[in-house]
Design an enzyme around this catalytic site. Structure first.
Site, PDB file in Angstrom:
ATOM      1  N   CYS A   1       0.814  -1.221   0.000  1.00 55.87           N
ATOM      2  CA  CYS A   1       0.000   0.000   0.000  1.00 55.87           C
ATOM      3  C   CYS A   1       0.844   1.267   0.000  1.00 55.87           C
ATOM      4  O   CYS A   1       0.461   2.281  -0.595  1.00 55.87           O
ATOM      5  CB  CYS A   1      -0.963  -0.004   1.185  1.00 55.87           C
ATOM      6  SG  CYS A   1      -0.170  -0.238   2.791  1.00 55.87           S
TER       7      CYS A   1
ATOM      8  N   HIS B   1      -1.760   7.184   3.494  1.00 55.83           N
ATOM      9  CA  HIS B   1      -0.302   7.156   3.547  1.00 55.83           C
ATOM     10  C   HIS B   1       0.233   8.354   2.767  1.00 55.83           C
ATOM     11  O   HIS B   1      -0.097   8.542   1.586  1.00 55.83           O
ATOM     12  CB  HIS B   1       0.244   5.872   2.916  1.00 55.83           C
ATOM     13  CG  HIS B   1       0.036   4.639   3.750  1.00 55.83           C
ATOM     14  ND1 HIS B   1      -0.483   4.671   5.029  1.00 55.83           N
ATOM     15  CD2 HIS B   1       0.287   3.325   3.472  1.00 55.83           C
ATOM     16  CE1 HIS B   1      -0.535   3.419   5.504  1.00 55.83           C
ATOM     17  NE2 HIS B   1      -0.081   2.604   4.579  1.00 55.83           N
TER      18      HIS B   1
END
Length: 360
Positions: free
Chosen positions: A159, A252
């Site tokens: 990810c 993120h």
């Protein structure tokens, strides 16, 4: 356009990624969830009972899943009776995951995996659908190895790399030489909420096991070429990273520094980002963002809280592109780790496989 829906099973349905998959698949135009599977500990229970108070998402559990009886994920032949393909989001060690995914593929059930176990299997595509859809040609090679007619495995990458790899990809032909990326990663990347992980409140942890190796090497496989039935990873650029856990629920963020062989102008970079698209956009897949990359001119954007949900959490955002004193440019990237980076990336991959005929 209407399509005949494919039946899918979510393996690892009780975990955070499994829960996110179920939300994304609720009333999906291509797929219907016909089965849920998990470990023997949950097998035989109704889904609502097995999850109990461990539902981790802000949106409530859809009613149609609550009374579905969970199957034992150890028996792919039983799943095959009620599903056409599977999403795999289990939390096991790599050897166990690899064995499970191959067993499902050999049972003639295509596997769309959220796990890392097969990311470096030479004939398994590791897909960011807008970037390396051409790697899907490996499926035919993989089927020969497995001895299957329709069973295969496709995985999504880590990810964290999806906050900067999409931003670097349209710039590769300028000759990217070196990349420094520091990722600031949300706690949902560890499958946690603040209720479960109070130690993360008012805290930063400067280490996430295995993340730096993945963040430095997986982009090179995504950018690799298919040769002789396998992906040969790209030799350049050189990437070095630091991965830090921060007290954010989702999203993120990456701070990126880039050095080029042929330095582009800022206007050229912004134009490349604005125009970058892939097969998901061309096919107008249900979870494809209209614009893969969105750039913000404001100095304080992108922000997790404000921007992670862009295009349903499937878009990538960027900001603060500027020249650097040591490198050529630096910028900020942001992606939603459990949507674009995990469950959403898997669903988009399945949508692409469906439209290209690989699930027939």
């Amino acid at each position: 356009m209407e399509f005949t829906k494919k039946r899918c099973c979510v393996i690892g349905a009780t975990g955070m990624v499994g829960q996110r998959l179920l939300l994304l698949l609720d009333h999906h135009p291509y797929f219907e969830v016909s089965a849920l599977a998990a470990s023997a500990r949950s097998a035989g229970k109704k889904y609502g009972e097995a999850v109990g108070d461990r539902w981790k998402l802000a949106s409530p559990m859809p009613e149609q899943y609550k009374d579905m009886v969970i199957l034992d994920s150890a028996y792919p032949e039983e799943v095959k009776k009620v599903a056409d393909f599977v999403f795999c989001a289990v939390n096991l060690d790599k050897a166990a995951v690899k064995a499970m995914e191959e067993a499902y593929a050999k049972a003639e059930l295509p596997v769309v995996s959220n796990n890392s176990a097969n990311r470096w299997t030479p004939d398994v595509p590791m897909l960011i659908p807008e970037i390396n859809a051409d790697h899907l040609k490996l499926i035919d090679v993989q089927k020969k190895r497995l001895g299957t007619k329709r069973g295969f495995i496709v995985v999504k990458p880590n990810c964290s790399i999806q906050s900067y790899v999409p931003l670097l990809t349209p710039l590769l032909d300028f000759g990217i030489k070196e990349v420094v990326a520091t990722t600031y990663q949300a706690i949902s990347g560890a499958g946690k909420t603040f209720r479960e992980w109070p130690e993360m409140i008012d805290n930063v942890i400067p280490y996430i096991g295995g993340e730096e190796e993945k963040s430095e090497q997986e982009p090179l496989r995504v950018w690799g070429k298919v040769e002789n039935g396998q992906v040969v990873k790209a030799e350049a650029p050189v990437i070095t990273t630091q991965c830090i856990r921060v007290p954010v629920t989702d999203g993120h963020t990456a701070a990126v520094f880039v050095k080029f062989e042929n330095k582009p102008s800022k206007e050229e970079i912004l134009k490349r980002w604005s125009e970058f698209k892939g097969l998901p956009q061309e096919l107008a897949l249900p979870h494809a963002p209209e614009h893969f990359i969105t750039y913000f001119e404001e100095d304080n954007r992108p922000q997790c809280h404000t921007d992670r949900e862009i295009y349903g959490g499937m878009g990538v955002t960027a900001g603060r592109l500027r020249e650097d004193t040591l490198f050529d440019y630096k910028f900020i990237g942001l992606s939603h780790n459990t949507l674009r980076g995990a469950a959403g990336g898997s669903v988009l991959t399945a949508e692409l496989l469906f439209r290209l005929g690989y699930l027939d």
